[in-house]
Design an enzyme around this catalytic site. Structure first.
Site, PDB file in Angstrom:
ATOM      1  N   GLY A 102       7.087  -5.027   6.306  1.00  0.00           N
ATOM      2  CA  GLY A 102       8.086  -5.056   7.372  1.00  0.00           C
ATOM      3  C   GLY A 102       8.051  -3.792   8.204  1.00  0.00           C
ATOM      4  O   GLY A 102       7.409  -2.801   7.823  1.00  0.00           O
ATOM      5  N   ASN A 150       0.809  -1.228   0.000  1.00  0.00           N
ATOM      6  CA  ASN A 150       0.000   0.000   0.000  1.00  0.00           C
ATOM      7  C   ASN A 150       0.837   1.271   0.000  1.00  0.00           C
ATOM      8  O   ASN A 150       0.297   2.366  -0.119  1.00  0.00           O
ATOM      9  CB  ASN A 150      -0.950   0.006   1.205  1.00  0.00           C
ATOM     10  CG  ASN A 150      -0.217  -0.135   2.528  1.00  0.00           C
ATOM     11  OD1 ASN A 150       0.755  -0.874   2.628  1.00  0.00           O
ATOM     12  ND2 ASN A 150      -0.675   0.572   3.551  1.00  0.00           N
ATOM     13  N   ARG A 151       2.176   1.142   0.100  1.00  0.00           N
ATOM     14  CA  ARG A 151       3.015   2.349   0.075  1.00  0.00           C
ATOM     15  C   ARG A 151       4.460   1.968  -0.223  1.00  0.00           C
ATOM     16  O   ARG A 151       4.846   0.806  -0.173  1.00  0.00           O
ATOM     17  CB  ARG A 151       2.939   3.107   1.402  1.00  0.00           C
ATOM     18  CG  ARG A 151       3.353   2.298   2.612  1.00  0.00           C
ATOM     19  CD  ARG A 151       2.986   3.002   3.912  1.00  0.00           C
ATOM     20  NE  ARG A 151       3.292   2.199   5.089  1.00  0.00           N
ATOM     21  CZ  ARG A 151       4.449   2.224   5.741  1.00  0.00           C
ATOM     22  NH1 ARG A 151       5.419   3.029   5.330  1.00  0.00           N
ATOM     23  NH2 ARG A 151       4.640   1.474   6.794  1.00  0.00           N
ATOM     24  N   GLY A 152       5.252   2.974  -0.522  1.00  0.00           N
ATOM     25  CA  GLY A 152       6.689   2.803  -0.684  1.00  0.00           C
ATOM     26  C   GLY A 152       7.076   1.789  -1.740  1.00  0.00           C
ATOM     27  O   GLY A 152       6.516   1.735  -2.839  1.00  0.00           O
ATOM     28  N   ILE A 153       8.070   0.967  -1.401  1.00  0.00           N
ATOM     29  CA  ILE A 153       8.575  -0.038  -2.331  1.00  0.00           C
ATOM     30  C   ILE A 153       7.477  -1.014  -2.723  1.00  0.00           C
ATOM     31  O   ILE A 153       7.337  -1.383  -3.894  1.00  0.00           O
ATOM     32  CB  ILE A 153       9.769  -0.784  -1.706  1.00  0.00           C
ATOM     33  CG1 ILE A 153      10.962   0.166  -1.533  1.00  0.00           C
ATOM     34  CG2 ILE A 153      10.177  -1.980  -2.562  1.00  0.00           C
ATOM     35  CD1 ILE A 153      12.117  -0.439  -0.750  1.00  0.00           C
ATOM     36  N   ASP A 160      -2.759  -8.609   9.139  1.00  0.00           N
ATOM     37  CA  ASP A 160      -1.597  -8.488  10.011  1.00  0.00           C
ATOM     38  C   ASP A 160      -0.799  -9.777   9.837  1.00  0.00           C
ATOM     39  O   ASP A 160      -1.257 -10.853  10.246  1.00  0.00           O
ATOM     40  CB  ASP A 160      -2.035  -8.313  11.468  1.00  0.00           C
ATOM     41  CG  ASP A 160      -0.869  -8.181  12.430  1.00  0.00           C
ATOM     42  OD1 ASP A 160       0.271  -8.510  12.044  1.00  0.00           O
ATOM     43  OD2 ASP A 160      -1.098  -7.758  13.577  1.00  0.00           O
ATOM     44  N   LYS A 201      16.293  -9.303   8.333  1.00  0.00           N
ATOM     45  CA  LYS A 201      16.524  -9.253   6.897  1.00  0.00           C
ATOM     46  C   LYS A 201      17.579 -10.270   6.454  1.00  0.00           C
ATOM     47  O   LYS A 201      17.506 -10.813   5.349  1.00  0.00           O
ATOM     48  CB  LYS A 201      16.938  -7.837   6.482  1.00  0.00           C
ATOM     49  CG  LYS A 201      15.821  -6.808   6.651  1.00  0.00           C
ATOM     50  CD  LYS A 201      14.602  -7.143   5.812  1.00  0.00           C
ATOM     51  CE  LYS A 201      13.562  -6.056   5.807  1.00  0.00           C
ATOM     52  NZ  LYS A 201      12.403  -6.365   4.940  1.00  0.00           N
ATOM     53  N   ARG A 252      -2.747  -2.921   6.802  1.00  0.00           N
ATOM     54  CA  ARG A 252      -3.209  -3.134   8.173  1.00  0.00           C
ATOM     55  C   ARG A 252      -4.303  -2.131   8.537  1.00  0.00           C
ATOM     56  O   ARG A 252      -4.269  -1.488   9.571  1.00  0.00           O
ATOM     57  CB  ARG A 252      -2.041  -3.033   9.152  1.00  0.00           C
ATOM     58  CG  ARG A 252      -1.069  -4.194   9.032  1.00  0.00           C
ATOM     59  CD  ARG A 252      -0.057  -4.203  10.149  1.00  0.00           C
ATOM     60  NE  ARG A 252       0.800  -3.022  10.113  1.00  0.00           N
ATOM     61  CZ  ARG A 252       1.703  -2.734  11.043  1.00  0.00           C
ATOM     62  NH1 ARG A 252       1.859  -3.529  12.089  1.00  0.00           N
ATOM     63  NH2 ARG A 252       2.452  -1.655  10.935  1.00  0.00           N
ATOM     64  N   TYR A 271      16.374  -5.371  13.036  1.00  0.00           N
ATOM     65  CA  TYR A 271      16.019  -5.269  11.621  1.00  0.00           C
ATOM     66  C   TYR A 271      17.016  -6.035  10.742  1.00  0.00           C
ATOM     67  O   TYR A 271      16.621  -6.812   9.859  1.00  0.00           O
ATOM     68  CB  TYR A 271      15.990  -3.795  11.225  1.00  0.00           C
ATOM     69  CG  TYR A 271      15.619  -3.528   9.789  1.00  0.00           C
ATOM     70  CD1 TYR A 271      14.295  -3.627   9.361  1.00  0.00           C
ATOM     71  CD2 TYR A 271      16.583  -3.158   8.850  1.00  0.00           C
ATOM     72  CE1 TYR A 271      13.950  -3.376   8.046  1.00  0.00           C
ATOM     73  CE2 TYR A 271      16.248  -2.907   7.529  1.00  0.00           C
ATOM     74  CZ  TYR A 271      14.924  -3.012   7.134  1.00  0.00           C
ATOM     75  OH  TYR A 271      14.590  -2.761   5.826  1.00  0.00           O
TER      76      TYR A 271
END
Length: 234
Positions: free
Chosen positions: A77, A11-14, A48, A144, A34, A140
């Protein structure tokens, strides 16, 4: 052929750039969110990814609307940065539960349908931090890095059924998060990148779309960096 594509956190960004790229190729695309809803022109399901029941419901809904998932992009993430001695157990494990646990849950559910069809593409979105480490991001970076081991294990398990599993590891990317960085810090981080600039999210999306394409049918267990050279050698 129209494929059923699911992008978690699309829904956003990358994630949004990835979803738009698949949509532009004519694929049927669903994104998870979410509760914020899907961006205009995209179809979304609330999920979720730390909750197995919600993951199951989301996949059921996607399968009902656009068929069994042919391409899963595990992108959702979170971050919760803190130096080691100040990081609490909940801060550490919440990030792992979302970033790594979420990829495990969604991959497991997607693989069930892919095994029946004897084909499929799974792409996990990692980070340069998972390869070279990042101060204040032990949680983080660990999550990853874990995606690489997860992907390569799944690549070995699922390869004989025509399913590929790969990782894309972005570096600095132009998102809402990087846009909020103080100018001095942004300049310092950019200076570490051999190409000397921050990536456009569409550059990450291009790598993902390629890995999910017929042209990449013999690529599995790979880690593809899209980081301007920031993680070279790792």
């Amino acid at each position: 052929m129209t494929r059923s594509v699911l992008v978690t956190g699309g829904n956003r960004g990358i994630g949004l750039a990835i979803a738009r790229a698949f949509q532009a190729r004519g694929d049927a695309v669903a994104v998870t969110h979410r509760g914020s809803g899907a961006p205009e022109g995209l179809w979304g399901v609330s999920c979720d990814i730390t909750d197995p029941a919600q993951v199951a419901r989301a996949f059921d809904e996607v399968e009902r609307v656009q068929g069994a998932v042919d391409v899963l992009v595990s992108n959702a993430g979170i971050t919760d940065d803190k130096l080691l001695l100040r990081m609490t157990d909940p801060q550490f494990f919440r990030v792992l539960e979302t970033n790594l646990g979420g990829a495990f849950r969604t991959s497991r559910r997607a693989a069930a349908g892919m095994l029946r069809k004897r084909q499929g593409r799974i792409v996990l979105i990692s980070s340069v931090a998972g390869l070279r480490g990042s101060e204040g991001q032990a949680n983080y970076a660990a999550s990853k890095a874990g995606l690489v081991g997860l992907a390569r294990s799944l690549a070995r398990e699922l390869g004989s059924r025509g399913i590929t599993v790969n990782v894309v590891a972005p570096g600095l990317v132009e998102t809402d998060m990087t846009a909020k960085l103080p100018e001095e810090r942004r300049a310092r981080m950019t200076a570490d990148v051999p190409l000397g600039r921050i990536a456009d999210p569409r550059e990450v999306a291009s790598a993902v779309v390629w890995l999910a394409s017929p042209e990449a049918s013999y690529v599995t267990g790979a880690v593809v960096p899209v980081d301007g050279g920031l993680g070279m050698g790792h």
